[in-house]
Design a protein around this motif. Structure first.
Motif, PDB file in Angstrom:
ATOM      1  N   PHE A  75      40.301  41.064 -19.144  1.00 29.04           N
ATOM      2  CA  PHE A  75      40.918  42.330 -18.745  1.00 29.04           C
ATOM      3  C   PHE A  75      42.269  42.085 -18.064  1.00 29.04           C
ATOM      4  O   PHE A  75      42.371  41.233 -17.183  1.00 29.04           O
ATOM      5  CB  PHE A  75      39.974  43.074 -17.793  1.00 29.04           C
ATOM      6  N   LEU A  76      43.272  42.863 -18.483  1.00 29.81           N
ATOM      7  CA  LEU A  76      44.576  42.834 -17.827  1.00 29.81           C
ATOM      8  C   LEU A  76      44.699  44.120 -17.030  1.00 29.81           C
ATOM      9  O   LEU A  76      44.839  45.208 -17.596  1.00 29.81           O
ATOM     10  CB  LEU A  76      45.701  42.739 -18.870  1.00 29.81           C
ATOM     11  N   MET A  77      44.582  43.981 -15.712  1.00 27.96           N
ATOM     12  CA  MET A  77      44.595  45.145 -14.819  1.00 27.96           C
ATOM     13  C   MET A  77      46.040  45.389 -14.392  1.00 27.96           C
ATOM     14  O   MET A  77      46.561  44.716 -13.507  1.00 27.96           O
ATOM     15  CB  MET A  77      43.685  44.807 -13.622  1.00 27.96           C
ATOM     16  N   VAL A  78      46.699  46.339 -15.057  1.00 32.62           N
ATOM     17  CA  VAL A  78      48.140  46.509 -14.874  1.00 32.62           C
ATOM     18  C   VAL A  78      48.445  47.619 -13.851  1.00 32.62           C
ATOM     19  O   VAL A  78      47.809  48.668 -13.851  1.00 32.62           O
ATOM     20  CB  VAL A  78      48.827  46.886 -16.214  1.00 32.62           C
ATOM     21  N   PHE A  79      49.400  47.331 -12.964  1.00 26.94           N
ATOM     22  CA  PHE A  79      49.973  48.387 -12.123  1.00 26.94           C
ATOM     23  C   PHE A  79      51.487  48.187 -12.144  1.00 26.94           C
ATOM     24  O   PHE A  79      51.977  47.169 -12.632  1.00 26.94           O
ATOM     25  CB  PHE A  79      49.413  48.333 -10.685  1.00 26.94           C
ATOM     26  N   SER A  80      52.213  49.182 -11.625  1.00 29.00           N
ATOM     27  CA  SER A  80      53.662  49.036 -11.562  1.00 29.00           C
ATOM     28  C   SER A  80      54.053  48.733 -10.129  1.00 29.00           C
ATOM     29  O   SER A  80      53.622  49.441  -9.203  1.00 29.00           O
ATOM     30  CB  SER A  80      54.344  50.320 -12.040  1.00 29.00           C
ATOM     31  N   VAL A  81      54.894  47.713  -9.942  1.00 31.35           N
ATOM     32  CA  VAL A  81      55.326  47.366  -8.578  1.00 31.35           C
ATOM     33  C   VAL A  81      56.221  48.464  -7.998  1.00 31.35           C
ATOM     34  O   VAL A  81      56.507  48.472  -6.808  1.00 31.35           O
ATOM     35  CB  VAL A  81      56.051  45.992  -8.528  1.00 31.35           C
ATOM     36  N   THR A  82      56.629  49.411  -8.848  1.00 30.87           N
ATOM     37  CA  THR A  82      57.462  50.530  -8.363  1.00 30.87           C
ATOM     38  C   THR A  82      56.625  51.784  -8.107  1.00 30.87           C
ATOM     39  O   THR A  82      57.182  52.843  -7.834  1.00 30.87           O
ATOM     40  CB  THR A  82      58.552  50.881  -9.402  1.00 30.87           C
ATOM     41  N   ASP A  83      55.322  51.663  -8.209  1.00 33.35           N
ATOM     42  CA  ASP A  83      54.467  52.849  -8.083  1.00 33.35           C
ATOM     43  C   ASP A  83      53.218  52.493  -7.259  1.00 33.35           C
ATOM     44  O   ASP A  83      52.239  51.973  -7.780  1.00 33.35           O
ATOM     45  CB  ASP A  83      54.071  53.331  -9.491  1.00 33.35           C
ATOM     46  N   ARG A  84      53.292  52.791  -5.965  1.00 34.11           N
ATOM     47  CA  ARG A  84      52.185  52.411  -5.076  1.00 34.11           C
ATOM     48  C   ARG A  84      50.869  53.070  -5.495  1.00 34.11           C
ATOM     49  O   ARG A  84      49.799  52.478  -5.360  1.00 34.11           O
ATOM     50  CB  ARG A  84      52.528  52.784  -3.623  1.00 34.11           C
ATOM     51  N   ARG A  85      50.976  54.269  -6.014  1.00 34.91           N
ATOM     52  CA  ARG A  85      49.754  54.970  -6.403  1.00 34.91           C
ATOM     53  C   ARG A  85      48.989  54.163  -7.468  1.00 34.91           C
ATOM     54  O   ARG A  85      47.769  54.059  -7.436  1.00 34.91           O
ATOM     55  CB  ARG A  85      50.120  56.356  -6.947  1.00 34.91           C
TER      56      ARG A  85
ATOM     57  N   PHE B 113      48.949  51.085  -7.756  1.00 33.24           N
ATOM     58  CA  PHE B 113      48.370  49.911  -7.086  1.00 33.24           C
ATOM     59  C   PHE B 113      47.084  50.287  -6.354  1.00 33.24           C
ATOM     60  O   PHE B 113      46.094  49.551  -6.394  1.00 33.24           O
ATOM     61  CB  PHE B 113      49.405  49.344  -6.114  1.00 33.24           C
ATOM     62  N   THR B 114      47.095  51.466  -5.716  1.00 32.59           N
ATOM     63  CA  THR B 114      45.898  51.864  -4.955  1.00 32.59           C
ATOM     64  C   THR B 114      44.729  52.190  -5.892  1.00 32.59           C
ATOM     65  O   THR B 114      43.585  52.203  -5.464  1.00 32.59           O
ATOM     66  CB  THR B 114      46.170  53.096  -4.052  1.00 32.59           C
ATOM     67  N   ARG B 115      45.029  52.431  -7.156  1.00 34.40           N
ATOM     68  CA  ARG B 115      43.950  52.720  -8.120  1.00 34.40           C
ATOM     69  C   ARG B 115      43.271  51.449  -8.634  1.00 34.40           C
ATOM     70  O   ARG B 115      42.278  51.524  -9.348  1.00 34.40           O
ATOM     71  CB  ARG B 115      44.505  53.492  -9.318  1.00 34.40           C
ATOM     72  N   VAL B 116      43.825  50.294  -8.283  1.00 27.42           N
ATOM     73  CA  VAL B 116      43.299  49.036  -8.840  1.00 27.42           C
ATOM     74  C   VAL B 116      41.886  48.700  -8.337  1.00 27.42           C
ATOM     75  O   VAL B 116      40.984  48.446  -9.148  1.00 27.42           O
ATOM     76  CB  VAL B 116      44.281  47.865  -8.561  1.00 27.42           C
ATOM     77  N   PRO B 117      41.648  48.702  -6.994  1.00 27.85           N
ATOM     78  CA  PRO B 117      40.327  48.244  -6.520  1.00 27.85           C
ATOM     79  C   PRO B 117      39.130  48.991  -7.124  1.00 27.85           C
ATOM     80  O   PRO B 117      38.174  48.339  -7.574  1.00 27.85           O
ATOM     81  CB  PRO B 117      40.414  48.424  -4.999  1.00 27.85           C
TER      82      PRO B 117
END
Ligand SMILES: Nc1nc2c(ncn2[C@@H]2O[C@H](COP(=O)(O)OP(=O)(O)OP(=O)(O)O)[C@@H](O)[C@H]2O)c(=O)[nH]1
Ligand SMILES: [Mg+2]
Length: 277
Positions: free
Chosen positions: A134-144, A146-150
């Motif tokens: 699995f590649l769990m992608v977030f954007s470093v320009t979008d904190r939201r 990132f918070t959805r990752v856990p």
């Protein structure tokens, strides 16, 4: 990463080309898997060992919020030009590629089918059930994002039939330095906490993208080798293995577990190294 000549069912392909039927993530089979989970989570493709053994095909799932760059990364994997600015719009949802990693050939199928509109729905669940990695992608320009990752990783760990699925936390859009909302240290700490690997990429600049695709292959292989070593030990326990192979397996296993309580520190160090467990 060396691309090999295109073979039937291999090489860069657009998702519109039909997948060989055995690779398809079809509703019927995914529902079957959900209805009747494998009795032993460490056998067959559910242990990350594809039907073809150590060379794949491996199914890799892109997860993450809308707009983080999943499709851009998938298009790079599929070999499309202009993948970020959509000069050539990608509407595909899976790409199959055959390539060499560490002088060994592998077939990888990358799925871009994560459906944010349906949290916990059929498509998300079948993604989590079917993926080999699995590649769990977030954007470093979008904190939201990132918070959805856990919560997604927790669901993945709870719902995935494999005991230790390869998960790579991907901080994409690293080229947008001025709009950065998530620091590298912060995302690395999350990766350590969630026990996954970490990498920052820029689909725009193709930065670290090949490292990501090669890294996921290495992560799958490492688990494959660890399982083989453990099986070797188990057989030896039953009195059926040669001494030399046993020693080899023991050495390999002990190298995976750092001693003297330095586990967290060491994991933090190795978190960015996709070529070790
Ligand atoms: N600057 C920059 N832009 C990027 C990068 N990756 C993707 N983008 C842009 O971000 C936007 C969203 O990218 P997508 O690949 O469509 O995002 P997605 O995760 O597939 O989004 P959904 O399909 O809605 O889930 C597009 O305009 C891309 O061109 C990157 O690394 N750097
Ligand atoms: Mg997309």
């Amino acid at each position: 990463m060396a691309l090999l000549p295109t073979l039937p069912g291999a090489g860069p392909r657009r998702g519109s080309m039909p997948l060989p039927i055995k690779h398809q993530l079809v509703r019927a089979s995914a529902v079957d898997e959900l209805d009747s989970p494998p009795s032993s989570p460490e056998v067959g493709s559910h242990a990350g060992v594809s039907p073809a053994g150590g060379r794949g095909p491996y199914k890799v799932m892109l997860l993450g919020e809308s707009g983080v760059g999943k499709t851009a990364l998938a298009a790079i994997f599929g070999g499309l030009k202009g993948s970020v600015h959509h000069e050539e719009e990608s509407t595909e949802d899976s790409y199959e590629r055959r390539f060499c990693v560490d002088d060994e050939e592998v077939i990888l199928i990358l799925y871009d089918i994560w459906d944010q509109a349906d949290p916990g729905g059929w498509m998300q669940e079948s993604c989590l059930q079917t993926g080999d990695a699995f590649l769990m992608v977030f954007s470093v320009t979008d904190r939201r994002s990132f918070t959805r990752v856990p919560p997604i990783i927790l669901r993945l760990r709870a719902g995935c039939p494999r005991s230790d699925p390869p998960i790579i936390l991907v901080g994409n859009k690293s080229d947008l330095a001025r709009s950065r909302e998530v620091s590298r240290e912060e995302s690395r700490s999350l990766a350590v906490m969630m026990n996954c690997k970490h990498i920052e990429t820029s689909a725009a600049l193709h930065h670290n993208t090949e490292e990501l695709f090669e890294g996921v292959v290495r992560q799958i292989r490492l688990r494959h080798h660890r399982r083989e070593a453990a099986e070797g030990l188990a057989k030896e326990g039953a009195g059926g293995r040669r001494e030399s192979l046993t020693k080899k397996a023991k050495r390999f296993l002990s190298s995976l577990v750092p001693r003297n309580g330095r586990f967290f520190k060491q994991r933090s160090k190795s978190c960015n190294d996709l070529s070790v467990l």
